[in-house]
Scaffold this motif. Sequence first.
Motif, mmCIF file in Angstrom:
data_model
loop_
_atom_site.group_PDB
_atom_site.id
_atom_site.type_symbol
_atom_site.label_atom_id
_atom_site.label_comp_id
_atom_site.label_asym_id
_atom_site.label_seq_id
_atom_site.Cartn_x
_atom_site.Cartn_y
_atom_site.Cartn_z
ATOM 1 N N TRP A 109 -4.661 5.889 -11.904
ATOM 2 C CA TRP A 109 -3.376 5.598 -11.284
ATOM 3 C C TRP A 109 -2.679 6.820 -10.689
ATOM 4 N N ARG A 138 -4.038 5.082 -4.213
ATOM 5 C CA ARG A 138 -3.491 3.716 -4.196
ATOM 6 C C ARG A 138 -2.108 3.716 -4.830
ATOM 7 N N MET A 139 -1.312 2.735 -4.452
ATOM 8 C CA MET A 139 0.025 2.598 -5.018
ATOM 9 C C MET A 139 -0.077 2.320 -6.526
ATOM 10 N N ASP A 140 0.865 2.897 -7.280
ATOM 11 C CA ASP A 140 0.909 2.709 -8.723
ATOM 12 C C ASP A 140 2.215 2.002 -9.069
ATOM 13 N N PRO A 141 2.157 0.740 -9.499
ATOM 14 C CA PRO A 141 3.392 -0.010 -9.771
ATOM 15 C C PRO A 141 4.114 0.438 -11.031
ATOM 16 N N GLN A 142 3.482 1.253 -11.871
ATOM 17 C CA GLN A 142 4.067 1.642 -13.143
ATOM 18 C C GLN A 142 4.697 3.034 -13.123
ATOM 19 N N THR A 143 4.128 3.944 -12.351
ATOM 20 C CA THR A 143 4.619 5.323 -12.327
ATOM 21 C C THR A 143 5.715 5.469 -11.276
ATOM 22 N N LEU A 145 7.683 6.570 -8.203
ATOM 23 C CA LEU A 145 7.177 7.154 -6.968
ATOM 24 C C LEU A 145 7.529 8.640 -6.877
ATOM 25 N N TYR A 169 -1.370 2.347 0.891
ATOM 26 C CA TYR A 169 0.052 2.051 0.739
ATOM 27 C C TYR A 169 0.469 1.029 1.796
ATOM 28 N N ASP A 170 1.490 0.231 1.483
ATOM 29 C CA ASP A 170 2.075 -0.640 2.495
ATOM 30 C C ASP A 170 3.208 0.109 3.196
ATOM 31 N N THR A 173 6.578 0.983 1.046
ATOM 32 C CA THR A 173 6.394 2.026 0.036
ATOM 33 C C THR A 173 6.093 3.364 0.689
ATOM 34 N N ASN A 205 1.458 -5.730 6.901
ATOM 35 C CA ASN A 205 2.257 -5.192 5.789
ATOM 36 C C ASN A 205 3.178 -4.051 6.222
#
Length: 327
Positions: A109, A138-143, A145, A169-170, A173, A205
């Motif tokens: 991540w 890749r984007m990390d939804p937990q950490t 930004l 990334y989209d 983000t 996106n």
Amino acid sequence: MYKASEKRYEKMVYSRCGESGLKLPEVSLGLWHNFGDISAYENMRQICFTAFDNGITHFDLANNYGPAPGSAEKNFGRILKEDLGQYRDELIISTKAGYEMWPGPYGDWGSRKYLLASLDQSLKRMGLEYVDIFYHHRMDPQTPLEETMGALAQAVFSGKALYAGLSNYDGETMKKACDILRELRCPFIINQNRYSIFDRTIEKNGLKEAAQDCGKGIIAFSPLAQGLLTDRYLNGVPGDSRIRTDGRFLKEDALSEERLGQIRALNDIAAQRGQSLAEMALSWVLRDGVVTSVLVGASRPEQVLDNIRAVENTTFTEEELKKIDEI
């Protein structure tokens, strides 16, 4: 010892990466497959030599490329040490971290712990003091930004990377990340995303539009849709296809009759343009100047030469573009 062609810069086109000062070749070499421990080392060398001899200065890797993970960097490091390293200042070498690389909570991540440790490992495998571009993969939804972007900035400020990049990334983000990196005064210059005639995700996106708005470059991976946009499948699946042998790639059910019909129709347009289907597919990705470079893979040196020809004609008529969209 390898000696590069003196004519290596005569035909390749180099485009500025967004609004940065860095130029990339319009065709770059990706070392995702065919550079792991299961591949023939001499073939890897010849692929790299052919690429550089024809103006491909950018070699794209990631920590987990192989198989096994890490082996692509290790093998490329050997090529640098034995042959290409003498041209280091003419090369753009990129790597990434963001997917699982080692067991436990610190090997995946986007944490600061993982990214900076992974970069150190990548540099060691390649025998380098720095990479030109270091990506979060890749984007990390937990950490947060801010933490991930702070790690990229630290990589640059420490001298272990010259530029920062984002991958997968989209648009929304990416804009947030861009704002953070701008505040940190970190040179973020490029986005790496999947993009092809068959995959328009970055148009949907917001990434393509956001990159243009923010003055950042895009480098497109899988521009040939993992081989679908070539003449290889015009008559169905050949017996030696990777579809049958390598689970990392296409599944056989991806080649429906509808998809085969699309491939053949696109091939007809390419023929009318005087291009192969692969050449046209790469040209299409580069058509409007928003994408800086296309990443191509190669299993043999001749494929590199085939792909480079795409830069010779990236202009499309409105009618051609309309037909491609209809197909």
